[in-house]
Design a protein around this motif. Structure first.
Motif, mmCIF file in Angstrom:
data_model
loop_
_atom_site.group_PDB
_atom_site.id
_atom_site.type_symbol
_atom_site.label_atom_id
_atom_site.label_comp_id
_atom_site.label_asym_id
_atom_site.label_seq_id
_atom_site.Cartn_x
_atom_site.Cartn_y
_atom_site.Cartn_z
ATOM 1 N N THR A 272 0.831 -1.212 0.000
ATOM 2 C CA THR A 272 0.000 0.000 0.000
ATOM 3 C C THR A 272 0.858 1.251 0.000
ATOM 4 O OG1 THR A 272 -1.723 -1.176 1.234
ATOM 5 C CG2 THR A 272 -1.820 1.237 1.227
ATOM 6 N N ARG A 273 1.939 1.225 0.776
ATOM 7 C CA ARG A 273 2.840 2.370 0.847
ATOM 8 C C ARG A 273 3.475 2.640 -0.522
ATOM 9 N NH1 ARG A 273 5.343 0.935 5.364
ATOM 10 N NH2 ARG A 273 6.952 -0.266 4.294
ATOM 11 N N GLY A 294 9.320 -4.798 -1.577
ATOM 12 C CA GLY A 294 9.677 -5.203 -0.226
ATOM 13 C C GLY A 294 9.581 -4.048 0.755
ATOM 14 N N GLN A 295 10.203 -4.200 1.911
ATOM 15 C CA GLN A 295 10.128 -3.199 2.970
ATOM 16 C C GLN A 295 10.803 -1.898 2.552
ATOM 17 O OE1 GLN A 295 8.348 -3.688 5.623
ATOM 18 N NE2 GLN A 295 8.788 -1.746 6.654
ATOM 19 N N VAL A 296 11.914 -1.997 1.806
ATOM 20 C CA VAL A 296 12.612 -0.809 1.297
ATOM 21 C C VAL A 296 12.713 -0.951 -0.225
ATOM 22 C CG1 VAL A 296 14.697 0.615 1.387
ATOM 23 C CG2 VAL A 296 13.925 -0.606 3.443
ATOM 24 N N ALA A 308 13.379 3.877 -1.241
ATOM 25 C CA ALA A 308 12.200 4.434 -0.581
ATOM 26 C C ALA A 308 12.141 3.872 0.835
ATOM 27 C CB ALA A 308 10.935 4.089 -1.363
ATOM 28 N N ILE A 309 12.693 4.606 1.786
ATOM 29 C CA ILE A 309 12.855 4.135 3.159
ATOM 30 C C ILE A 309 11.670 4.581 4.013
ATOM 31 C CG2 ILE A 309 14.343 4.243 5.198
ATOM 32 C CD1 ILE A 309 16.676 4.817 3.326
ATOM 33 N N PRO A 310 10.980 3.653 4.675
ATOM 34 C CA PRO A 310 9.852 4.037 5.540
ATOM 35 C C PRO A 310 10.303 5.047 6.596
ATOM 36 C CG PRO A 310 9.921 1.663 5.234
ATOM 37 C CD PRO A 310 11.187 2.198 4.640
ATOM 38 N N HIS A 311 9.485 6.080 6.804
ATOM 39 C CA HIS A 311 9.866 7.147 7.731
ATOM 40 C C HIS A 311 8.591 7.819 8.239
ATOM 41 C CE1 HIS A 311 12.770 9.922 9.478
ATOM 42 N NE2 HIS A 311 12.000 10.930 9.095
ATOM 43 N N ALA A 312 8.703 8.506 9.349
ATOM 44 C CA ALA A 312 7.571 9.243 9.915
ATOM 45 C C ALA A 312 8.041 10.608 10.377
ATOM 46 C CB ALA A 312 6.932 8.476 11.064
ATOM 47 N N VAL A 313 7.218 11.618 10.166
ATOM 48 C CA VAL A 313 7.472 12.970 10.656
ATOM 49 C C VAL A 313 6.586 13.189 11.876
ATOM 50 C CG1 VAL A 313 7.294 15.433 10.136
ATOM 51 C CG2 VAL A 313 8.091 13.850 8.377
ATOM 52 N N TYR A 314 7.194 13.554 12.986
ATOM 53 C CA TYR A 314 6.437 13.678 14.239
ATOM 54 C C TYR A 314 6.211 15.144 14.591
ATOM 55 C CZ TYR A 314 7.250 8.720 14.846
ATOM 56 O OH TYR A 314 7.271 7.358 14.666
ATOM 57 N N HIS A 320 3.051 9.451 8.424
ATOM 58 C CA HIS A 320 3.840 8.321 7.958
ATOM 59 C C HIS A 320 4.017 8.393 6.437
ATOM 60 C CE1 HIS A 320 3.857 5.859 11.730
ATOM 61 N NE2 HIS A 320 2.864 6.701 12.001
ATOM 62 N N GLY A 321 5.158 7.892 5.990
ATOM 63 C CA GLY A 321 5.449 7.885 4.564
ATOM 64 C C GLY A 321 6.803 7.272 4.305
#
Length: 330
Positions: A272-273, A294-296, A308-314, A320-321
């Motif tokens: 989905t990402r 895959g995951q990356v 494309a590395i999973p990351h989140a801005v807090y 999330h993105g």
């Protein structure tokens, strides 16, 4: 397949992914080397060595086919008012690499327009436009995109000519020097391959007459060189475990090194990402090829490859993105 001159081939490498409407330090360094490429192009054709050719050069100031008008943008300021053109190659290279900002701008437009007319270069929304903050604010930034097939042909031939044993072609000898001076060497060769490139350049400097003259000569200016070296440091740093966050600390210098694309759902799965990321990129006019899932995921976006590395801005609410980090070479 296009029949390209040396300066045109190098321009497709040097202008690719550069901001088209702004004169950044990186693009200024590229333009200086592109002007030097025009001189090397004329040198390979014998236009700078022979007295008769020099007289013709002074009279028509590199006139000729309409698509070669970019030559005039470089040569005209150098020959204007000069009585004697019997100069060494390094004199021409030094003068061409010191063109003023206004002359560099005219040169950029002349060669970019020529390549655009032939379908070899186009202006598209910059990759930064996909970043959460740019996308949400509606900021428009443009960048150059070289024709994907022609870019691949030029870079693959150069890599093969340099990394394989045997004598390198004259154009490859020139392109190696231009890549080094413009700071684009890391775009085509991995860190391990750069050791082979160094050995090749040392060998050429010992055996090739043009390399003997060309390779010891430097045209990079201090501020431009420092900026390029700092950005290269950032690219190397993110490859290490301790440096994985370095690219996020200096976004004002090169935000395209850490583009953040938000996804629709929080904590979404890899499939989905990836779908959300592809939708954002394609909506901005980018051509994307998925090289690895895959995951990356590994994505080829236009002519460059990114992880494309999973990351989140807090903040008040976590977003999330993924972060797109360049993975050179293609």
């Amino acid at each position: 397949m296009a029949d390209l001159k040396l300066a045109e081939s190098f321009a497709l490498i040097a202008l690719n992914a550069q901001r088209s409407l702004e004169l950044t330090l990186a693009k200024k360094a590229a333009l200086r080397c592109m002007a030097a490429a025009v001189i090397l192009e004329l040198h390979l054709e014998g236009e700078l060595q022979h007295p008769e050719a020099q007289r013709s050069l002074k009279q028509d100031q590199a006139g000729g086919p309409q698509e070669w008008i970019y030559r005039k943008a470089v040569i005209e300021p150098l020959v204007n008012g000069k009585r004697e053109l019997n100069r060494e190659l390094l004199w021409w290279l030094h003068r061409a690499s010191r063109l003023s900002k206004g002359k560099l701008f005219r040169f950029e437009r002349s060669i970019a327009d020529s390549l655009e007319e032939r379908g070899l270069l186009e202006e598209i929304p910059h990759l930064l436009g996909c970043d959460l903050y740019f996308h949400s604010s509606g900021v428009s930034i443009k960048e150059y995109r070289s024709n994907l097939e022609e870019y691949a042909r030029i870079t693959e031939y150069l890599r093969a000519d340099v990394l394989e044993d045997g004598r390198a072609a004259e154009q490859s000898v020139c392109l190696l020097w231009l890549l080094r001076e413009s700071g684009c060497m890391h775009d085509l060769f991995s860190r391990n391959e750069l050791d082979q490139v160094t050995v090749k350049m040392v060998s050429l400097m010992q055996s090739d007459p043009l390399a003997k003259v060309l390779y010891p000569f430097r045209i990079r200016r201090g501020l431009e060189a420092a900026a390029k070296q700092f950005l290269q440091f950032k690219k190397h740093a993110v490859a290490t475990q301790t440096g994985s966050g370095v690219n996020f600390l200096f976004p004002i210098l090169e935000r395209s090194q850490a583009v953040f694309i938000d996804t629709e759902a929080m904590l979404s799965g890899p499939g989905t990402r990836l779908k959300d990321v592809l939708a954002r990129l394609e909506s901005k006019g980018h051509r994307v090829q998925v090289l690895r899932t895959g995951q990356v995921p590994l994505l080829k976006i236009d002519n460059l490859v990114y992880e494309a590395i999973p990351h989140a801005v807090y903040g008040r609410v976590p977003i999330h993105g993924v972060r797109l980090l360049p993975k050179h070479p293609v």
